[in-house]
Every structure is written in C-alpha cells, then in structure tokens.
Design a protein around this motif. Structure first.
Motif, PDB file in Angstrom:
ATOM      1  N   ARG A  56       0.837  -1.205   0.000  1.00 37.41           N
ATOM      2  CA  ARG A  56       0.000   0.000   0.000  1.00 37.41           C
ATOM      3  C   ARG A  56       0.871   1.254   0.000  1.00 37.41           C
ATOM      4  O   ARG A  56       0.527   2.258  -0.625  1.00 37.41           O
ATOM      5  N   GLY A  59       1.925   2.164  -3.334  1.00 37.48           N
ATOM      6  CA  GLY A  59       0.873   2.601  -4.231  1.00 37.48           C
ATOM      7  C   GLY A  59       0.129   1.485  -4.922  1.00 37.48           C
ATOM      8  O   GLY A  59      -0.623   1.737  -5.871  1.00 37.48           O
ATOM      9  N   PRO A  61      -2.848  -0.856  -5.398  1.00 34.82           N
ATOM     10  CA  PRO A  61      -4.240  -0.822  -4.915  1.00 34.82           C
ATOM     11  C   PRO A  61      -4.718  -2.199  -4.464  1.00 34.82           C
ATOM     12  O   PRO A  61      -5.337  -2.959  -5.215  1.00 34.82           O
ATOM     13  N   GLU A  63      -7.130  -4.599  -2.754  1.00 34.40           N
ATOM     14  CA  GLU A  63      -8.545  -4.617  -2.411  1.00 34.40           C
ATOM     15  C   GLU A  63      -8.852  -5.766  -1.469  1.00 34.40           C
ATOM     16  O   GLU A  63      -8.197  -6.814  -1.499  1.00 34.40           O
ATOM     17  N   ILE A  78      -5.791  -7.613  -6.413  1.00 38.97           N
ATOM     18  CA  ILE A  78      -5.362  -6.343  -6.983  1.00 38.97           C
ATOM     19  C   ILE A  78      -6.149  -6.138  -8.270  1.00 38.97           C
ATOM     20  O   ILE A  78      -6.056  -6.959  -9.198  1.00 38.97           O
ATOM     21  N   ASP A  82      -7.095  -0.839 -12.058  1.00 34.99           N
ATOM     22  CA  ASP A  82      -6.615   0.255 -11.219  1.00 34.99           C
ATOM     23  C   ASP A  82      -5.092   0.300 -11.137  1.00 34.99           C
ATOM     24  O   ASP A  82      -4.519   1.330 -10.772  1.00 34.99           O
ATOM     25  N   TYR A  83      -4.442  -0.822 -11.445  1.00 36.52           N
ATOM     26  CA  TYR A  83      -2.998  -0.899 -11.247  1.00 36.52           C
ATOM     27  C   TYR A  83      -2.217  -0.782 -12.545  1.00 36.52           C
ATOM     28  O   TYR A  83      -1.097  -0.282 -12.565  1.00 36.52           O
TER      29      TYR A  83
END
Length: 330
Positions: A56, A59, A61, A63, A78, A82-83
């Motif tokens: 985290r 950076g 993400p 979940e 992950i 978003d990544y």
C-alpha cells in the motif's frame, strides 16, 4: 529491503493480479512462494501484514472483499484496471529502446520463474486471467553468458579478462585484458567496446566469440570511460560493412547465378566466348571475399574488370584444381 522479501512481494503482486476472485490469507500462504518459511500461523500473519502495508505504501491498490455472498472469510486481490498503466504512446526511437531493454532483461530464468508461479496458482485452484500481461517471454538476445558479468564490470569500473576467438568455432582463442566502456547491440549481436590493454588500442569484441568465464580484475572505479566516446560508432566502424572500394564487371551465364544477379546490378545482355549471358556490376568492399564468392560459381561467371580481381579468381581455381589432383593421384 532484503532480496527474499522483495521476491516475496513480487510473487504476491503476481498472484493477486492474476486472479479475478478474492483470495483468503490461507490460500495466499499455500500459494505464494516465500510464505512457507513462516513456522507458525502467528509468524505468517505478521509477515503478511508487513507485506500488505509495504504494497500500500508503494501505491499498489490492494482490495479486500468476498468472492460470493456465501464466503465468510475476507480475501484480497489487486484490480488490474486500477494498477495497470494506461495506453502508452511511443515514438519510433522510444519503441526501439523499450524493445531492446525487453530483449535484454527478460531472461529465460525470470521467464521460467514467472511461468512456474502461474502454474502453482492454477494447481491451487486459483482462476488465472489469460492475458498477455500474465505471460513473460524470454528475449531472443538474453542468452549470452558474458553479458551479465560485462555489464557488472562496466558499472563497477573494473577491467575484465577473458578468452576471445577472432573467427569461427575452429579458430584458437587468445587471452585478452580489456577496460570495458560499454556493451552495444548492433545488427542483432552484442559487442563489448573498451580499451584493449594487450593491443593498447580501442577494440570491440563480439560476445558470442568470448569463450569461458569473464573475470573482473583490479579495483572498482579504476576504469574511466573517455568523454564523448561513440560506442556505436566504434562498433559500426569495426563490425559494419566496409566502404565500397570499386566496381567489378562480371559476365554471368544465362539462367545461372541467381544470387549474384540479385546482389549486383544487371546492365545488358552480353556474350562471352560465344556463350549468352548478362553483364552484371558488383560493388567491391573486400576483393578477397568477392574473389572467393565468384570462384565458387565456376564456369558460370567470368570477371571482365578489374584485372586483379580476375587474377585472384584464376588463382583460386588453380589452387582448387591442384588440390583435386593431389587427392586423386595414386
């Protein structure tokens, strides 16, 4: 960060990106290489909590959630959307640099490790997304054994010693001591550029002709790369094609020597000693190489000009005839 922890974090990211479902902690422990070292449940959860915090902070993400309404244990994944990076627009020279870097660092060892990790995920029942991003392919130029030690010596500023052969596999090797300035890719091959202490001159060496191990010698920082040196220029001048030194006019028999016709320039129909054919002009860079090439075509060619090239071809024919006579003599 230790190398073992860094490798474990990479394995964890690969695992959580390669699945669409939420993976509970016990599934992650059994699947991700590195967590098996935890002797107890408490040790594993401490390790896992540190890894989650690290991801985290980087950076990533991470979940948490449940795959279905019937799950009672929270899981992790992950989100790829978003990544992952958005579409990247590259200029032609930038795309070439990226492709070259990929060929260099996508080593077969890393590809095997990534493939093995995905196999373990599937074996554990994890649904792995079949996408190009989940596949690591080795680059075609990463197999030179001398590449890694030469790059390491260049970064450290240390001289290297190795055995190098000038030509084919049958040629003998000679020991060389070189101050490495850099490694360059040129026309699909890797070359080392540096100062050859034995010859006291700037030289380049094809990595595929380095035999045995590359050994670093001397203190770090002892090798200094001269300002303004053009590594690719050195390789191009040494390994690139020689400049054209002249033009040869050659008669080629009709319907023969197709490769010679493609390489040269067909000018006009031409007869030689009553035999039909074509006048072909050939750029001469190395007369000895051109002479051997033409001599291999036998009576299908005749050198019209220059006279010294015609003499070289006749000498090769005479040598071949003499050798054949010696072999057939009783």
């Amino acid at each position: 960060m230790s190398s073992a922890r860094a490798e474990r974090l990479v394995n964890l990211v690969l695992c959580l990106m390669s699945t669409r479902q939420y993976l509970p902690a016990d599934r992650i422990r059994a699947t991700v290489p590195g967590y098996a070292e935890a002797a107890t449940d408490e040790a594993f959860f401490r390790m896992f909590e540190r890894d989650k915090s690290e991801l985290r902070e980087l950076g990533v993400p991470l979940e948490t959630g449940f795959t279905s309404a019937f799950d009672t244990v929270e899981g992790y994944r992950i989100a790829r959307a978003d990544y992952e990076l958005p579409a990247v627009e590259l200029a032609p020279d930038e795309a070439t640099a990226v492709a070259l870097a990929g060929n260099l660092w996508n080593s077969p060892d890393l590809a095997g490790a990534a493939h093995g990790a995905l196999v373990k995920l599937r074996a554990a029942g994890v649904e792995v997304a079949e996408t190009p991003a989940a596949t690591v392919r080795p680059g075609p130029h990463a197999g030179e054994p001398a590449l890694a030690p030469l790059l390491a010596a260049t970064r450290a500023g240390r001289a290297v010693t190795f055995d190098h052969r000038r030509g084919g596999p049958a040629d003998p090797s000679s020991a060389r001591t070189v101050e490495p300035w850099g490694v360059v890719s040129y026309r699909g091959r890797w070359y080392l550029v540096g100062h050859d202490r034995d010859r006291d001159d700037v030289r380049c060496f094809r990595l595929s002709r380095i035999t045995g191990a590359v050994r670093a010698t001397g203190p770090e920082g002892a090798v200094r790369i001269p300002d303004g040196v053009d590594l690719r220029g050195v390789v191009r001048d040494s390994a690139g094609p020689r400049p054209v030194s002249g033009t040869a006019r050659v008669w080629v028999a009709q319907g023969r020597a197709a490769g010679l016709r493609r390489t040269g320039r067909e000018r006009a129909p031409h007869s030689h000693d009553g035999h039909p054919g074509t006048l072909v002009e050939i750029d001469v860079r190395d007369p000895s190489i051109v002479a051997r090439w033409l001599a291999g075509h036998g009576p299908d060619v005749a050198v019209l000009d220059p006279p010294e090239l015609a003499d070289a071809v006749r000498a090769l024919w005479a040598g071949a005839a003499e050798l054949a006579t010696d072999r057939t003599a009783p």
